[in-house]
Design an enzyme around this catalytic site. Structure first.
Site, mmCIF file in Angstrom:
data_model
loop_
_atom_site.group_PDB
_atom_site.id
_atom_site.type_symbol
_atom_site.label_atom_id
_atom_site.label_comp_id
_atom_site.label_asym_id
_atom_site.label_seq_id
_atom_site.Cartn_x
_atom_site.Cartn_y
_atom_site.Cartn_z
ATOM 1 N N LYS A 45 2.313 4.575 1.296
ATOM 2 C CA LYS A 45 2.474 5.150 2.638
ATOM 3 C C LYS A 45 2.438 6.665 2.510
ATOM 4 C CE LYS A 45 5.128 5.043 6.890
ATOM 5 N NZ LYS A 45 4.695 6.410 7.207
ATOM 6 N N ARG A 60 -2.268 9.865 11.019
ATOM 7 C CA ARG A 60 -3.034 8.635 11.247
ATOM 8 C C ARG A 60 -4.378 9.002 11.869
ATOM 9 N NH1 ARG A 60 -0.804 3.404 12.404
ATOM 10 N NH2 ARG A 60 -2.470 1.855 12.283
ATOM 11 N N GLU A 91 0.833 -1.200 0.000
ATOM 12 C CA GLU A 91 0.000 0.000 0.000
ATOM 13 C C GLU A 91 0.870 1.253 0.000
ATOM 14 O OE1 GLU A 91 -2.053 -0.442 3.677
ATOM 15 O OE2 GLU A 91 -2.954 -2.370 3.131
ATOM 16 N N ARG A 110 3.882 -3.183 17.624
ATOM 17 C CA ARG A 110 4.736 -2.984 16.461
ATOM 18 C C ARG A 110 5.293 -4.352 16.095
ATOM 19 N NH1 ARG A 110 6.624 1.628 14.611
ATOM 20 N NH2 ARG A 110 6.299 2.732 16.590
ATOM 21 N N GLU A 119 -5.380 7.410 6.966
ATOM 22 C CA GLU A 119 -4.543 8.613 7.040
ATOM 23 C C GLU A 119 -5.348 9.804 6.527
ATOM 24 O OE1 GLU A 119 -1.057 9.238 7.543
ATOM 25 O OE2 GLU A 119 -0.601 7.220 8.271
#
Length: 497
Positions: free
Chosen positions: A210, A215, A208, A364, A259
């Site tokens: 970025k 966010r 995808e 993460r 986003e």
């Protein structure tokens, strides 16, 4: 609980590199905490107080700290600190800055030297003691005697690790569900050097674009729309364009991850700093669906969530993406070309996400990888701060400067990242030989050492005289082959905007 108890444990946590020891020390502390106080304690441990931003900038903090005489013996409680932070957060309007300084000074005078240093790290956002949210979450689970996975999941769905700690320490059930309207901790990504490396790590993937935006997590229940930031601060009233776009969608109930990005008149993306000042002109682009039509999707694999997202939103609200099955030259070429197109369109790079991965909120993990170009700058060390915890006795946090037109150096940022123990030892010796004065924990040095710094970019900032600040700076290596006169200029740094 006295604040010194937390500070002493934080110091010991920072001094050990072993995760298991960190968890054990924090678990012992948390086991003695009242459940009602857990959110305060957790916030101070991870450097994210409950009050969020309090309007205390670095200049105010250092000025008040330098002027404050430390208390001889500890007396302040966690609740005292929390009450002061709440007071600071509530100050606004004419005269608030002076009152903020007065309130902060009043607290600083009551703290010992170690307590002052810890509070300064909390307020400056520069907490680097090794007590990450993941470590603290495991410690809470151990203290409460519950499975770590259950605690992390509850924290994710409640959007608050401290709130989950309170529930766990009371012995209450951690079985909570995803509720539209309640912010959920976002899933985060690790890094990969190239698209090929990322594909090798995650397997079948969604690639995808970025974006260099903000966010956003959007919750809709009928006509009620709530928009949260990455830190779960609600900003619905500040982004009417996002709210309008979501209300135009036929579906009535969903939670989406995406986003928000500012675009210029030609549809080109604005840089992050400009997007943030664009306010009502922000456009949303979504890449994940966490809840649709009354059903939570966080445990579903990404390919299922992507299908639900595509079925819910019009194409102009979807982030550009392709699915790739690695292992063939054609797949690798398609992914590389897709990444090149993202860069050519003015975006940061790409995300590579495992199609089989669930939504691991608040973590993460290895299932998501971000791939974007790394920029480097040759900068001069202007000063360094004495470390604490594991870095006690070493000069650690570097103050970095670019070369000005008049031969002087203009500070553009700080970093303590990327430093190995070996480099810390060398740097401490080298900088002490160049020392020209001290100010608190800061050792000022002659501007002679050049260091190569990797950055994700720069942004506009009023914090430094050059009007720019480094984004995600980390040390790559020192450059003994270069003199300070060969360091990068402030013009080059500014040009990266």
């Amino acid at each position: 609980m006295r604040y010194t108890t937390l500070v002493e444990v934080a110091h010991r946590v920072a001094a050990t590199p072993k995760r298991s020891e960190k968890v054990g020390l924090l678990a012992d502390l948390l086991a003695s905490v009242l459940a009602d106080d857990a959110p305060m304690v957790v916030g101070l441990l991870v450097g994210e107080p409950l009050q969020g931003r309090m309007g205390v900038g670095w200049a105010t903090l250092t000025q008040v700290w330098a002027a404050s005489t430390a208390a001889v013996s500890p007396e302040v409680t966690i609740r005292d600190v929390d009450a002061t932070l709440t007071l600071l957060a509530g100050l606004a309007g004419e005269g608030s800055q002076r009152e903020r300084e007065r309130v902060l000074a009043q607290l600083m005078q009551r703290l010992t030297t170690d307590e002052q240093r810890h509070l300064a790290m909390v307020l400056s956002g520069e907490m680097h003691q090794g007590a990450s949210q993941g470590v603290v979450a495991d410690a809470i689970a151990k203290a409460a005697g519950v499975p770590a996975a259950a605690l992390r999941r509850a924290a994710m769905l409640m959007g608050d690790l401290g709130a989950a700690a309170s529930v766990a320490l009371r012995g209450e059930s951690l079985e909570v569900g995803l509720t539209p309207g309640v912010g959920v901790q976002p899933m985060l990504a690790s890094t990969a050097a190239t698209v090929a490396d990322a594909l090798a790590e995650v397997g079948a993937a969604s690639v995808e674009w970025k974006l260099d935006g903000a966010r956003v997590q959007v919750h809709r229940r009928g006509d009620d729309v709530r928009v949260f930031t990455r830190s779960l601060r609600e900003i619905s009233g500040a982004v009417p364009e996002v709210v309008r776009a979501v209300l135009a969608v036929p579906a009535q109930q969903f939670v989406l991850d995406g986003e928000a990005l500012g675009l210029d008149e030609d549809g080109n993306p604005l840089k992050f700093q400009d997007s943030m000042s664009a306010g009502s002109a922000l456009r949303p682009f979504f890449f994940d669906a966490l809840f649709v039509g009354g059903h939570s999707l966080i445990d579903e694999p990404l390919h299922v969530r992507k299908a639900a997202l595509a079925a819910t939103l019009p194409a102009d609200l979807l982030l550009p993406t392709i699915d790739v099955q690695p292992g063939t030259a054609l797949a690798s070429t398609a992914a590389d070309e897709f990444a090149a197109a993202a860069l050519a369109a003015g975006h940061e790079g790409v995300m590579v996400k495992a199609l089989a991965s669930p939504y691991q909120a608040g973590r993460r993990g290895a299932a998501w990888r971000k791939v974007k170009p790394v920029h480097t700058l040759d900068l001069v060390v202007l000063a360094a701060e004495w470390g604490h915890g594991r870095r006690t006795g070493w000069l650690s946090n570097l103050h970095l400067g670019a070369r000005g037109a008049d031969g002087a150096f203009v500070m553009v940022g700080k970093t303590f990242k990327g430093l190995t123990d070996e480099l810390l030892r060398w740097q401490t010796e080298a900088l002490q030989r160049l020392a020209i004065g001290t100010e608190g924990i800061v050792c000022h040095v002659r501007p002679e050492l050049v260091v190569e710094i990797a950055v994700d970019g720069v942004q506009r900032s009023t914090r430094y005289p050059g009007g720019v600040a480094l984004r995600f700076a980390r040390v790559r290596r020192y450059r003994p082959d270069k003199s300070a006169a060969e360091a990068d200029t402030i013009e080059r740094v500014q040009a990266m905007l």
